[in-house]
Design an enzyme around this catalytic site. Structure first.
Site, mmCIF file in Angstrom:
data_model
loop_
_atom_site.group_PDB
_atom_site.id
_atom_site.type_symbol
_atom_site.label_atom_id
_atom_site.label_comp_id
_atom_site.label_asym_id
_atom_site.label_seq_id
_atom_site.Cartn_x
_atom_site.Cartn_y
_atom_site.Cartn_z
ATOM 1 N N LYS A 134 -0.214 -5.479 -20.326
ATOM 2 C CA LYS A 134 -0.096 -6.122 -19.007
ATOM 3 C C LYS A 134 -1.283 -7.027 -18.743
ATOM 4 O O LYS A 134 -1.142 -8.123 -18.239
ATOM 5 C CB LYS A 134 0.018 -5.044 -17.928
ATOM 6 C CG LYS A 134 0.172 -5.589 -16.513
ATOM 7 C CD LYS A 134 1.492 -6.314 -16.357
ATOM 8 C CE LYS A 134 1.647 -6.984 -15.015
ATOM 9 N NZ LYS A 134 2.681 -8.051 -15.073
ATOM 10 N N ASN A 185 0.635 -0.421 6.175
ATOM 11 C CA ASN A 185 1.021 -1.231 5.013
ATOM 12 C C ASN A 185 1.638 -2.500 5.566
ATOM 13 O O ASN A 185 2.607 -2.422 6.321
ATOM 14 C CB ASN A 185 2.040 -0.441 4.173
ATOM 15 C CG ASN A 185 2.697 -1.294 3.113
ATOM 16 O OD1 ASN A 185 2.115 -2.261 2.632
ATOM 17 N ND2 ASN A 185 3.918 -0.949 2.754
ATOM 18 N N GLY A 186 1.082 -3.649 5.230
ATOM 19 C CA GLY A 186 1.633 -4.912 5.745
ATOM 20 C C GLY A 186 0.506 -5.819 6.209
ATOM 21 O O GLY A 186 -0.644 -5.640 5.812
ATOM 22 N N TRP A 193 -3.896 -1.593 -1.250
ATOM 23 C CA TRP A 193 -3.824 -2.781 -2.097
ATOM 24 C C TRP A 193 -4.286 -3.904 -1.186
ATOM 25 O O TRP A 193 -3.547 -4.355 -0.331
ATOM 26 C CB TRP A 193 -2.392 -2.984 -2.575
ATOM 27 C CG TRP A 193 -2.197 -4.194 -3.423
ATOM 28 C CD1 TRP A 193 -1.689 -5.395 -3.008
ATOM 29 C CD2 TRP A 193 -2.451 -4.328 -4.807
ATOM 30 N NE1 TRP A 193 -1.643 -6.256 -4.066
ATOM 31 C CE2 TRP A 193 -2.099 -5.637 -5.186
ATOM 32 C CE3 TRP A 193 -2.966 -3.458 -5.775
ATOM 33 C CZ2 TRP A 193 -2.236 -6.101 -6.492
ATOM 34 C CZ3 TRP A 193 -3.087 -3.940 -7.067
ATOM 35 C CH2 TRP A 193 -2.726 -5.236 -7.410
ATOM 36 N N HIS A 245 14.683 -36.098 -30.401
ATOM 37 C CA HIS A 245 13.589 -36.525 -31.269
ATOM 38 C C HIS A 245 13.278 -35.482 -32.346
ATOM 39 O O HIS A 245 12.175 -35.453 -32.891
ATOM 40 C CB HIS A 245 12.345 -36.849 -30.432
ATOM 41 C CG HIS A 245 12.586 -37.987 -29.491
ATOM 42 N ND1 HIS A 245 12.706 -39.291 -29.900
ATOM 43 C CD2 HIS A 245 12.813 -38.000 -28.155
ATOM 44 C CE1 HIS A 245 12.963 -40.072 -28.864
ATOM 45 N NE2 HIS A 245 13.040 -39.303 -27.784
ATOM 46 N N GLU A 254 9.724 -12.534 -24.716
ATOM 47 C CA GLU A 254 8.801 -11.427 -24.474
ATOM 48 C C GLU A 254 9.496 -10.066 -24.436
ATOM 49 O O GLU A 254 8.971 -9.094 -24.972
ATOM 50 C CB GLU A 254 8.122 -11.709 -23.126
ATOM 51 C CG GLU A 254 7.055 -10.741 -22.728
ATOM 52 C CD GLU A 254 6.408 -11.143 -21.396
ATOM 53 O OE1 GLU A 254 7.030 -11.894 -20.611
ATOM 54 O OE2 GLU A 254 5.293 -10.687 -21.134
ATOM 55 N N CYS A 287 0.868 -1.174 0.000
ATOM 56 C CA CYS A 287 0.000 0.000 0.000
ATOM 57 C C CYS A 287 0.902 1.220 0.000
ATOM 58 O O CYS A 287 2.103 1.115 0.222
ATOM 59 C CB CYS A 287 -0.848 0.039 1.266
ATOM 60 S SG CYS A 287 -1.852 -1.439 1.493
ATOM 61 N N LYS A 312 10.052 -15.567 -20.989
ATOM 62 C CA LYS A 312 10.557 -14.276 -20.506
ATOM 63 C C LYS A 312 11.549 -13.702 -21.510
ATOM 64 O O LYS A 312 11.504 -12.524 -21.830
ATOM 65 C CB LYS A 312 11.220 -14.491 -19.141
ATOM 66 C CG LYS A 312 11.026 -13.404 -18.170
ATOM 67 C CD LYS A 312 9.823 -13.535 -17.263
ATOM 68 C CE LYS A 312 8.521 -13.664 -18.004
ATOM 69 N NZ LYS A 312 7.382 -13.831 -17.129
ATOM 70 N N ARG A 366 1.769 1.544 -5.875
ATOM 71 C CA ARG A 366 1.852 0.567 -4.791
ATOM 72 C C ARG A 366 0.493 -0.066 -4.479
ATOM 73 O O ARG A 366 0.416 -0.993 -3.671
ATOM 74 C CB ARG A 366 2.377 1.231 -3.519
ATOM 75 C CG ARG A 366 3.782 1.778 -3.648
ATOM 76 C CD ARG A 366 4.225 2.405 -2.351
ATOM 77 N NE ARG A 366 4.294 1.436 -1.280
ATOM 78 C CZ ARG A 366 5.313 0.636 -1.046
ATOM 79 N NH1 ARG A 366 6.370 0.686 -1.824
ATOM 80 N NH2 ARG A 366 5.284 -0.219 -0.050
ATOM 81 N N GLU A 369 9.167 -21.165 -18.788
ATOM 82 C CA GLU A 369 9.044 -19.796 -18.277
ATOM 83 C C GLU A 369 10.274 -18.958 -18.665
ATOM 84 O O GLU A 369 10.138 -17.796 -19.056
ATOM 85 C CB GLU A 369 8.845 -19.839 -16.751
ATOM 86 C CG GLU A 369 8.810 -18.498 -16.048
ATOM 87 C CD GLU A 369 7.722 -17.534 -16.541
ATOM 88 O OE1 GLU A 369 6.858 -17.929 -17.333
ATOM 89 O OE2 GLU A 369 7.784 -16.356 -16.142
HETATM 90 O O1 M6R Z 1 -2.882 -11.584 -15.375
HETATM 91 P P1 M6R Z 1 -2.649 -13.012 -15.838
HETATM 92 O O2 M6R Z 1 -1.766 -13.773 -14.920
HETATM 93 O O3 M6R Z 1 -3.922 -13.724 -16.104
HETATM 94 O O4 M6R Z 1 -1.886 -12.858 -17.216
HETATM 95 C C1 M6R Z 1 -1.592 -13.999 -17.978
HETATM 96 C C2 M6R Z 1 -0.566 -13.702 -19.034
HETATM 97 O O5 M6R Z 1 -1.031 -12.735 -19.933
HETATM 98 C C3 M6R Z 1 0.749 -13.221 -18.430
HETATM 99 O O6 M6R Z 1 1.239 -14.133 -17.483
HETATM 100 C C4 M6R Z 1 1.825 -13.042 -19.517
HETATM 101 O O7 M6R Z 1 2.157 -14.279 -20.041
HETATM 102 C C5 M6R Z 1 3.030 -12.328 -18.933
HETATM 103 N N1 M6R Z 1 3.172 -11.045 -19.533
HETATM 104 C C6 M6R Z 1 4.318 -13.052 -19.120
HETATM 105 O O8 M6R Z 1 5.385 -12.374 -18.536
#
Ligand code: M6R
Length: 610
Positions: free
Chosen positions: A605, A100-101, A74, A506, A490, A2, A487, A27, A483
């Site tokens: 996002k 906050n906490g 938050w 394979h 992306e 927060c 990353k 925050r 993952e």
């Molecule tokens: O908000 P969400 O976790 O549902 O979002 C899912 C994906 O869009 C999200 O994890 C996306 O793959 C990330 N930008 C990866 O870093």
């Protein structure tokens, strides 16, 4: 997470507090509130929603005075609402506090205070502190707060004011940040430096376990036990934009570094003090019969959250012996999934607003299934629509590339796996203790693994011109490879593929030529020899191999070109520490290529369209 702001001095208190909160909205932003001391009266105005809602309300209900505190929330305990917004007050309305906490022992304190006749207005953990202050106040706010500090457990940045001491604000810190901005005839309090930069560049950074007594003309610092401490003034040289990122170049890097705290916050209060069991308390409405009846789990999610689900499958199947299917949300709902009466649907979503995941959630509910949401946003659609919710307490994630949300999703999935296993009587006490003490040590391990940053920065620089790369691993290391590859793609736009290490031969082995980077994850002891053989296969084709293993594994260095050493954890818990170097690698590769790290091309996002 927060945002906290406080002010004492001659300026318009509302403007200083609201202006500071605007700088801290990153925050948290599900509700906001302000308390001021005006003509011997504490006035409180609060509003659910963004800060602009509070500002509109303040136009209708103006506040004034020379002292005030404000908060953007938050939510962790209690949904976003006017009542749950801070500041909170005691029964008499003499005190106002912001926090906050997480106050871990709030339930027992609440019962104690209810028995003494206190009346609560909110569902928050914070409100107990306001009533506790009222209960203990003896005419000396400082002494009272020292006594309060002895009664409350958990993490807090707390700021309190009272009409009985009109020249005093008290701020206390344990595991949540707080700074004091030093002015001339005025002083400021905030969760973070950007909130005060407009007025001063001279700050005290309160250390963990410290408190400050702030008057208009002086600031004194103490330990939480009340012993005086002297502090050095920090002269802030960053510009305001960099300060919002806590001095980091990008939000992503800041969020990577916030992981130890995010993991700790997500564990807080969910493990019994003697490590004997997982306690979800009122978080889950499940009966023991329901927990025993679940015969299959479908985890549904997208992107990074889907990758977290894959690790969840491995852990739940291993510990709780419940079969788990992990489904990509955009596929799941269109293939008429087979669900039994006792299939539990678990949706994972950082934002809680991803359209595909929500569609799967709604479809499952329409079929009469019970749905658990694991999300980072308390008031999100997923949180509101699911039957039960477990919140990952990562705080707002700003960078498009998900980092701290992933690690905290893993924490919740580990807790869930142990919870199912313990409730179904599948784990002996020793193993539960071993797992839970191992989990409690994860924040520290995550902190240590951040030390690999310089090595990864150099590696990423040397290697940023490549166009293709491969991530390999077995077991959960394969899920981590997925993952790591996502990353990297992306944010660096380097083509990356993840393979189960045994699967390369394979077909994909044909793509391995001289100098192609292969990141090989080797944290699973029982699969070590097999993975080593797969590494030899790519080395024989002259790949450049970066191995990732636990500290103490001297053997791997002989088979690869470079090694990243991770602090030792139980192999089952290793994903939390393994992912951090992969995040750092992607980050530094993107920086080396001059990309917009926090806002990669073509991406958003929160993906609210199908
Ligand atoms: O908000 P969400 O976790 O549902 O979002 C899912 C994906 O869009 C999200 O994890 C996306 O793959 C990330 N930008 C990866 O870093």
């Amino acid at each position: 997470m927060c945002g906290i702001v406080g002010y004492i001095g001659p300026r318009n208190v509302k403007d200083v507090v609201i202006g500071g909160l605007a700088k801290l909205e990153y925050r948290g932003y599900d509700s906001a509130g302000i308390a001021t001391l005006d003509n011997d009266k504490v006035s409180v105005v609060k509003s659910v929603g963004r800060l602009s809602n509070l500002e509109e309300k303040l136009e209708r209900t103006p506040v004034g005075g020379h002292l005030g505190i404000g908060h953007t929330r938050w939510a962790t305990h209690g949904r976003p609402s006017d009542e749950n917004a801070h500041p909170h007050q005691d029964c008499s309305g003499r005190f106002a506090i912001i926090h906050n906490g997480i106050i871990e022992n709030y339930l027992s304190l609440r019962e104690e205070l209810l028995a003494k006749g206190h009346q609560f207005k909110s569902e928050t953990d914070t409100e107990v502190v306001a009533h506790l202050i009222e209960e203990l106040y003896n005419g000396d706010l400082f002494a009272t707060m020292v006594a309060v500090g002895k009664r409350i457990k958990g993490a807090y940045a707390l700021v309190v004011m009272t009409k009985d001491e009109p020249d005093t604000i008290i701020a206390m810190r344990k595991a949540s940040p707080l700074i004091i901005g030093l002015g001339d005839g005025e002083n400021f309090i905030a969760s973070d430096i950007p909130a005060v930069l407009e007025y001063t560049r001279r700050v005290y950074v309160l250390a963990d376990g410290e408190m400050a007594v702030i008057h208009r003309n002086s600031v004194e610092c103490f330990t939480l036990a009340g012993e005086a401490v002297s502090k050095d003034v920090l002269e802030v040289t960053w510009d305001a934009v960099a300060a919002e990122r806590g001095g980091y170049d990008h939000f992503m890097l800041k969020e990577i570094h916030e992981q130890p705290k995010a993991i700790r916050d997500t564990l807080t209060g969910r493990i019994a003090p003697d490590y004997s069991r997982v306690v979800f308390g009122e978080e889950l409405s499940w009966t023991p019969e329901f927990v025993r009846s679940v015969d299959r789990i479908h985890i549904v999610a997208c992107g990074t959250s889907w990758h977290a689900g894959l690790v969840g499958k491995a852990v739940i199947e291993q510990l709780a012996r419940i079969p788990v299917d992990v489904e990509i949300a955009s596929e799941y709902r269109y293939r008429n999934p087979i669900q039994s009466e006792n299939t539990l649907i678990v949706v994972i979503s950082q934002s809680g607003e991803t359209a595909d995941t929500l569609a799967a959630l709604r479809d499952a509910k329409a079929r009469g299934r019970k749905v658990l949401a694991i999300t980072n946003v308390v008031g999100s659609s997923a949180a509101r629509e699911a039957d039960d919710v477990l919140i990952t307490r990562a705080g707002p994630e700003i960078a498009v590339a998900s980092t701290k949300a992933y690690t905290t999703q893993l924490v919740v999935l580990y807790l869930l796996a142990v919870y199912f296993a313990q409730e179904r009587g599948l784990l002996d006490d020793t193993l539960i203790r071993e797992l839970l003490t191992g989990m409690a040590a994860l924040p520290q391990a995550a902190d240590q693994v951040l030390d690999t940053a310089p090595q990864l920065e150099q590696f990423a620089k040397d290697w940023s011109k490549v166009e293709d790369t491969f991530f390999i691993g077995r077991g959960v290391d394969y899920y981590l490879s997925l993952e790591g590859a996502l990353k990297l793609k992306e944010i660096s736009y380097i083509h990356a593929e993840a393979y189960a290490a045994g699967e390369l031969k394979h077909g994909t082995l044909a793509l391995i030529t001289e100098g192609v980077p292969v990141i090989a994850l080797v944290t699973q002891t029982d699969l070590y020899e097999k993975t080593l053989s797969n590494i030899k296969e790519v080395k024989a084709r002259d790949a450049f191999v970066l191995g990732v293993t636990f500290v103490g594994d001297e053997a791997l260095a002989k088979s690869v070109d470079q090694v990243i050493y991770l602090p030792k954890t139980m192999p089952l818990l290793s994903p939390i520490v393994t992912v951090i170097p992969l995040q750092l690698l992607a980050y530094y590769a993107a920086v080396a290529r001059g990309n917009d790290v926090d806002k990669p091309r073509n991406l958003a996002k929160s993906v609210t369209v199908e």
